[in-house]
Design an enzyme around this catalytic site. Sequence first.
Site, PDB file in Angstrom:
ATOM      1  N   LYS A   8      68.361  -7.461  92.961  1.00 15.75           N
ATOM      2  CA  LYS A   8      69.195  -7.778  91.807  1.00 15.75           C
ATOM      3  C   LYS A   8      69.229  -6.525  90.944  1.00 15.75           C
ATOM      4  O   LYS A   8      68.211  -6.137  90.363  1.00 15.75           O
ATOM      5  CB  LYS A   8      68.640  -8.956  91.014  1.00 15.75           C
ATOM      6  CG  LYS A   8      69.496  -9.308  89.810  1.00 15.75           C
ATOM      7  CD  LYS A   8      68.785 -10.277  88.883  1.00 15.75           C
ATOM      8  CE  LYS A   8      69.571 -10.398  87.575  1.00 15.75           C
ATOM      9  NZ  LYS A   8      68.803 -11.142  86.537  1.00 15.75           N
ATOM     10  N   GLY A  51      69.198 -14.414  77.667  1.00 14.08           N
ATOM     11  CA  GLY A  51      68.305 -15.175  76.806  1.00 14.08           C
ATOM     12  C   GLY A  51      68.932 -15.754  75.562  1.00 14.08           C
ATOM     13  O   GLY A  51      68.245 -16.371  74.743  1.00 14.08           O
ATOM     14  N   ALA A  88      72.797 -15.031  83.286  1.00  6.55           N
ATOM     15  CA  ALA A  88      72.498 -14.734  81.881  1.00  6.55           C
ATOM     16  C   ALA A  88      73.372 -15.517  80.913  1.00  6.55           C
ATOM     17  O   ALA A  88      74.584 -15.660  81.108  1.00  6.55           O
ATOM     18  CB  ALA A  88      72.628 -13.243  81.568  1.00  6.55           C
ATOM     19  N   GLY A  89      72.733 -16.022  79.870  1.00  8.16           N
ATOM     20  CA  GLY A  89      73.424 -16.661  78.768  1.00  8.16           C
ATOM     21  C   GLY A  89      73.536 -18.169  78.830  1.00  8.16           C
ATOM     22  O   GLY A  89      73.972 -18.798  77.867  1.00  8.16           O
ATOM     23  N   ASN A 114      66.789 -18.314  83.654  1.00  7.97           N
ATOM     24  CA  ASN A 114      65.341 -18.214  83.478  1.00  7.97           C
ATOM     25  C   ASN A 114      64.914 -18.858  82.157  1.00  7.97           C
ATOM     26  O   ASN A 114      64.241 -19.888  82.133  1.00  7.97           O
ATOM     27  CB  ASN A 114      64.915 -16.751  83.523  1.00  7.97           C
ATOM     28  CG  ASN A 114      63.407 -16.545  83.548  1.00  7.97           C
ATOM     29  OD1 ASN A 114      62.942 -15.471  83.873  1.00  7.97           O
ATOM     30  ND2 ASN A 114      62.615 -17.539  83.210  1.00  7.97           N
ATOM     31  N   THR A 115      65.339 -18.262  81.041  1.00 11.25           N
ATOM     32  CA  THR A 115      64.844 -18.673  79.731  1.00 11.25           C
ATOM     33  C   THR A 115      65.119 -20.137  79.426  1.00 11.25           C
ATOM     34  O   THR A 115      64.271 -20.824  78.839  1.00 11.25           O
ATOM     35  CB  THR A 115      65.470 -17.793  78.633  1.00 11.25           C
ATOM     36  OG1 THR A 115      65.277 -16.425  78.968  1.00 11.25           O
ATOM     37  CG2 THR A 115      64.837 -18.068  77.285  1.00 11.25           C
TER      38      THR A 115
END
Length: 264
Positions: free
Chosen positions: A99, A160, A187-188, A209-210
């Site tokens: 990645k 995040g 992301a986001g 992830n977050t």
Amino acid sequence: MTTSLILYGQAVSSRLLLGTARYPSPAILAESIRAARAEIVTVSLRREAGASRAGESFWRLIRELGVEVLPNTAGCRTAKEAVTTAQMARELFGTSWIKLEVIGEEDTLQPDVFGLVEAARSLASDGFSVFPYTTEDLVVAERLIDAGCRVLMPWAAPIGSGRGLNNVFGLRALRAHFPDVPLIVDAGIGAPSQAAAVMELGYDAVLLNTAVAKARDPVAMAKAFSLAIEAGRAAYLAGPMTPRDMAAPSTPVIGRAFDEGRSA
């Protein structure tokens, strides 16, 4: 899922990819991966490069879960740094998957698309299967494909942030311009409803992830995301109705009882 997703010749059933950072404990990480039914997880070289016992136990946990590892070049600011990190990751993790991240702006962690294309070209020519973290820019996407990328990973919003789909038009245009390229939003994403919306646009998968790691109950949130992504994919395949500007009655008016009290 009704059909598998093919990434660089490898078929995967789950369309939810998970990051492995910031979880409260290794045990909760493992439970979350199982609850998400994820088959691919991202791992940072910086976390695993040391010889600490903590790093060894983490890597042992990932192996025991039997998931595919997608190393990343998180934190890299130049093409050269990203290429070097990717080469080290290939040696450490034993995979040519990478990645690719080349960060260009500190506040938003927006990709440096110039360095990204440069690094992607170098890595693809070196035999890597590159998963580039990029923007939804059509021109950048074309350059990355020309550089050898067979998968694109556009952001929905800054890493995040949990803001969801900041540019629905751009994401929809990217999907339309590259119908045969696997597109994974990275992301986001902050809520399962946002992940479902991504999948309803026709995207192939979501990496996050977050939103799971920092939830009050990461395991329950991982399951919620898995269900949302499955529902979004099913809705896309079913063909959602086209939005209208005017109302359309769901009950036909033909055959309605005549109201004698109203004048003709």
